[in-house]
Design a protein around this motif. Sequence first.
Motif, short mmCIF file in Angstrom:
data_model
loop_
_atom_site.label_atom_id
_atom_site.label_comp_id
_atom_site.label_asym_id
_atom_site.label_seq_id
_atom_site.Cartn_x
_atom_site.Cartn_y
_atom_site.Cartn_z
N MET A 1 0.85 -1.17 0.00
CA MET A 1 0.00 0.00 0.00
C MET A 1 0.90 1.23 0.00
O MET A 1 1.69 1.43 0.91
CB MET A 1 -0.89 -0.06 1.24
CG MET A 1 -1.80 1.08 1.41
SD MET A 1 -2.60 0.93 3.00
CE MET A 1 -4.23 1.30 2.59
N ASP A 2 0.79 2.04 -1.02
CA ASP A 2 1.65 3.21 -1.15
C ASP A 2 0.79 4.46 -1.01
O ASP A 2 -0.06 4.74 -1.86
CB ASP A 2 2.34 3.18 -2.51
CG ASP A 2 3.50 4.13 -2.59
OD1 ASP A 2 4.02 4.52 -1.53
OD2 ASP A 2 3.88 4.48 -3.71
N ILE A 3 1.00 5.20 0.07
CA ILE A 3 0.19 6.37 0.37
C ILE A 3 1.06 7.62 0.24
O ILE A 3 2.10 7.72 0.88
CB ILE A 3 -0.38 6.30 1.80
CG1 ILE A 3 -1.19 5.04 1.98
CG2 ILE A 3 -1.22 7.53 2.10
CD1 ILE A 3 -1.54 4.76 3.42
N SER A 4 0.62 8.54 -0.58
CA SER A 4 1.32 9.81 -0.74
C SER A 4 0.98 10.73 0.44
O SER A 4 -0.09 10.61 1.04
CB SER A 4 0.89 10.47 -2.05
OG SER A 4 1.32 11.80 -2.11
N ARG A 5 1.85 11.64 0.75
CA ARG A 5 1.61 12.53 1.89
C ARG A 5 0.38 13.42 1.69
O ARG A 5 -0.21 13.88 2.65
CB ARG A 5 2.85 13.37 2.18
CG ARG A 5 3.33 14.18 1.00
CD ARG A 5 4.62 14.95 1.29
NE ARG A 5 4.29 16.32 1.59
CZ ARG A 5 4.62 16.94 2.72
NH1 ARG A 5 5.32 16.34 3.61
NH2 ARG A 5 4.26 18.18 2.93
N ASN A 6 -0.01 13.67 0.44
CA ASN A 6 -1.17 14.51 0.17
C ASN A 6 -2.46 13.73 -0.04
O ASN A 6 -3.51 14.32 -0.26
CB ASN A 6 -0.91 15.42 -1.03
CG ASN A 6 0.08 16.51 -0.69
OD1 ASN A 6 0.02 17.10 0.38
ND2 ASN A 6 1.01 16.76 -1.57
N ASP A 7 -2.39 12.39 0.02
CA ASP A 7 -3.59 11.57 -0.07
C ASP A 7 -4.38 11.66 1.23
O ASP A 7 -3.83 12.01 2.28
CB ASP A 7 -3.22 10.10 -0.32
CG ASP A 7 -2.68 9.85 -1.70
OD1 ASP A 7 -2.90 10.69 -2.59
OD2 ASP A 7 -2.04 8.80 -1.89
N GLN A 8 -5.64 11.31 1.15
CA GLN A 8 -6.46 11.28 2.36
C GLN A 8 -5.93 10.17 3.27
O GLN A 8 -5.56 9.10 2.83
CB GLN A 8 -7.91 11.02 1.99
CG GLN A 8 -8.86 11.28 3.11
CD GLN A 8 -10.30 11.23 2.64
OE1 GLN A 8 -10.64 10.50 1.74
NE2 GLN A 8 -11.15 12.01 3.27
N CYS A 9 -5.89 10.43 4.55
CA CYS A 9 -5.35 9.47 5.51
C CYS A 9 -6.22 8.21 5.55
O CYS A 9 -7.45 8.30 5.62
CB CYS A 9 -5.26 10.10 6.90
SG CYS A 9 -4.29 9.09 8.03
N PRO A 10 -5.60 7.03 5.54
CA PRO A 10 -6.36 5.79 5.54
C PRO A 10 -7.04 5.49 6.88
O PRO A 10 -7.84 4.57 6.96
CB PRO A 10 -5.32 4.73 5.22
CG PRO A 10 -4.02 5.31 5.61
CD PRO A 10 -4.18 6.80 5.40
N CYS A 11 -6.78 6.26 7.91
CA CYS A 11 -7.42 6.00 9.21
C CYS A 11 -8.88 6.42 9.21
O CYS A 11 -9.63 6.07 10.11
CB CYS A 11 -6.66 6.70 10.33
SG CYS A 11 -6.93 8.47 10.45
N GLY A 12 -9.29 7.18 8.18
CA GLY A 12 -10.69 7.59 8.09
C GLY A 12 -10.99 8.93 8.72
O GLY A 12 -12.15 9.32 8.84
N SER A 13 -9.97 9.67 9.09
CA SER A 13 -10.19 10.96 9.75
C SER A 13 -10.67 12.04 8.77
O SER A 13 -11.25 13.03 9.19
CB SER A 13 -8.89 11.44 10.40
OG SER A 13 -7.93 11.76 9.41
N GLY A 14 -10.38 11.84 7.47
CA GLY A 14 -10.73 12.85 6.48
C GLY A 14 -9.63 13.89 6.28
O GLY A 14 -9.73 14.75 5.43
N LYS A 15 -8.57 13.81 7.08
CA LYS A 15 -7.45 14.73 6.96
C LYS A 15 -6.45 14.19 5.94
O LYS A 15 -6.46 13.02 5.60
CB LYS A 15 -6.73 14.87 8.30
CG LYS A 15 -7.57 15.45 9.39
CD LYS A 15 -6.76 15.51 10.67
CE LYS A 15 -7.58 16.04 11.82
NZ LYS A 15 -6.81 16.08 13.06
N LYS A 16 -5.55 15.07 5.47
CA LYS A 16 -4.46 14.61 4.63
C LYS A 16 -3.52 13.75 5.47
O LYS A 16 -3.35 13.99 6.67
CB LYS A 16 -3.70 15.79 4.04
CG LYS A 16 -4.44 16.51 2.95
CD LYS A 16 -3.58 17.57 2.31
CE LYS A 16 -4.34 18.24 1.18
NZ LYS A 16 -3.49 19.21 0.49
N HIS A 17 -2.91 12.79 4.82
CA HIS A 17 -2.02 11.86 5.52
C HIS A 17 -0.89 12.60 6.24
O HIS A 17 -0.54 12.24 7.36
CB HIS A 17 -1.46 10.87 4.49
CG HIS A 17 -0.64 9.78 5.08
ND1 HIS A 17 -1.11 8.92 6.04
CD2 HIS A 17 0.64 9.40 4.83
CE1 HIS A 17 -0.17 8.06 6.36
NE2 HIS A 17 0.91 8.33 5.65
#
Length: 43
Positions: A1-17
């Motif tokens: 799983m590759d998450i960019s720093r500007n993607d939505q956080c996968p924790c579900g908070s709705g914030k940027k990662h």
Amino acid sequence: MDISRNDQCPCGSGKKHKKCCMNDTDVSLHSILDRELTELQGE
């Protein structure tokens, strides 16, 4: 799983990662697993 720093956080908070769990991968992965488990239990 590759998450960019500007993607939505996968924790579900709705914030940027980068503003949420970027430096705490264990917590974000734990949150993903908890959410998936909750969804599976609801089925």
